[in-house]
Design an enzyme around this catalytic site. Structure first.
Site, PDB file in Angstrom:
ATOM      1  N   VAL A 178       0.771  -1.284  -0.358  1.00 13.39           N
ATOM      2  CA  VAL A 178       0.332   0.061   0.099  1.00 13.39           C
ATOM      3  C   VAL A 178       1.063   1.230   0.265  1.00 13.39           C
ATOM      4  O   VAL A 178       1.753   1.096   0.560  1.00 13.39           O
ATOM      5  CB  VAL A 178      -1.012   0.483   1.156  1.00 13.39           C
ATOM      6  CG1 VAL A 178      -1.952   1.234   1.178  1.00 13.39           C
ATOM      7  CG2 VAL A 178      -1.712  -0.672   1.604  1.00 13.39           C
ATOM      8  N   CYS A 179       0.675   2.561  -0.742  1.00 15.18           N
ATOM      9  CA  CYS A 179       1.022   3.942  -0.543  1.00 15.18           C
ATOM     10  C   CYS A 179       0.084   4.469  -1.052  1.00 15.18           C
ATOM     11  O   CYS A 179      -0.765   4.127  -0.076  1.00 15.18           O
ATOM     12  CB  CYS A 179       2.132   3.642  -1.736  1.00 15.18           C
ATOM     13  SG  CYS A 179       1.068   3.312  -3.550  1.00 15.18           S
ATOM     14  N   TYR A 180       0.468   5.892  -1.641  1.00 13.84           N
ATOM     15  CA  TYR A 180      -0.542   6.714  -1.129  1.00 13.84           C
ATOM     16  C   TYR A 180      -1.566   6.819  -2.304  1.00 13.84           C
ATOM     17  O   TYR A 180      -3.142   6.441  -1.887  1.00 13.84           O
ATOM     18  CB  TYR A 180      -0.082   7.785  -1.270  1.00 13.84           C
ATOM     19  CG  TYR A 180       0.526   8.544  -0.478  1.00 13.84           C
ATOM     20  CD1 TYR A 180       0.677   9.476   1.121  1.00 13.84           C
ATOM     21  CD2 TYR A 180       2.708   8.123  -0.515  1.00 13.84           C
ATOM     22  CE1 TYR A 180       1.203   9.721   2.224  1.00 13.84           C
ATOM     23  CE2 TYR A 180       3.088   9.262   0.689  1.00 13.84           C
ATOM     24  CZ  TYR A 180       2.930   9.683   1.436  1.00 13.84           C
ATOM     25  OH  TYR A 180       3.683  10.188   2.862  1.00 13.84           O
ATOM     26  N   GLY A 205      -1.264   4.697  -4.902  1.00 12.46           N
ATOM     27  CA  GLY A 205      -0.770   3.031  -6.247  1.00 12.46           C
ATOM     28  C   GLY A 205      -0.534   3.305  -7.349  1.00 12.46           C
ATOM     29  O   GLY A 205      -0.300   1.586  -7.653  1.00 12.46           O
ATOM     30  N   PHE A 225      -4.164   4.253  -0.720  1.00 16.64           N
ATOM     31  CA  PHE A 225      -4.604   4.063   0.592  1.00 16.64           C
ATOM     32  C   PHE A 225      -5.575   4.768   0.667  1.00 16.64           C
ATOM     33  O   PHE A 225      -6.440   5.416   1.133  1.00 16.64           O
ATOM     34  CB  PHE A 225      -3.766   4.764   1.740  1.00 16.64           C
ATOM     35  CG  PHE A 225      -4.638   4.629   3.178  1.00 16.64           C
ATOM     36  CD1 PHE A 225      -4.635   3.940   4.037  1.00 16.64           C
ATOM     37  CD2 PHE A 225      -4.182   6.061   3.604  1.00 16.64           C
ATOM     38  CE1 PHE A 225      -5.142   3.638   5.511  1.00 16.64           C
ATOM     39  CE2 PHE A 225      -5.046   6.330   4.776  1.00 16.64           C
ATOM     40  CZ  PHE A 225      -5.464   5.263   5.910  1.00 16.64           C
TER      41      PHE A 225
END
Length: 106
Positions: free
Chosen positions: A64-66, A68, A93
């Protein structure tokens, strides 16, 4: 080896059904501390070695990042490290928090 894409609804289904899945969050430490996917582990340069030595490589791994985007590079790299079932969370996220706020830990 490569990674696959995963949508937020599928991850939510997995978590609701208590499927064994490892979720790692590669956002900055402050953002992770503010809010993250329930059960996620923060993964950064400090925690990476310990994670690689201890994480189950046969269990699905969701990055998971900010939004995708950067999770795709990390997912590809983790797949090269021997993880067999690696996913990048589409929408990151940001989408997770909008669609599945009941699965956000603060």
């Amino acid at each position: 080896m490569s990674f696959k894409h995963l949508d937020t609804d599928t991850l939510a289904d997995w978590l609701r059904s208590e499927k064994l899945v490892t979720v790692v969050d590669i956002r900055d430490p402050v953002s992770f501390a503010d809010a993250h996917v329930v059960g996620a582990t923060h993964l950064d340069n400090v925690s990476l070695t310990h994670f690689l030595e201890n994480a189950p490589t046969q269990q699905p791994l969701v990055v998971v990042c900010y939004h995708g985007h950067s999770s795709q590079g990390a997912a590809g790299w983790l797949a090269e490290q021997g993880f067999s079932d690696v996913y990048s969370l589409d929408g990151g996220f940001t989408e997770w928090q909008q669609r599945h706020s009941d699965w956000v830990s603060q």
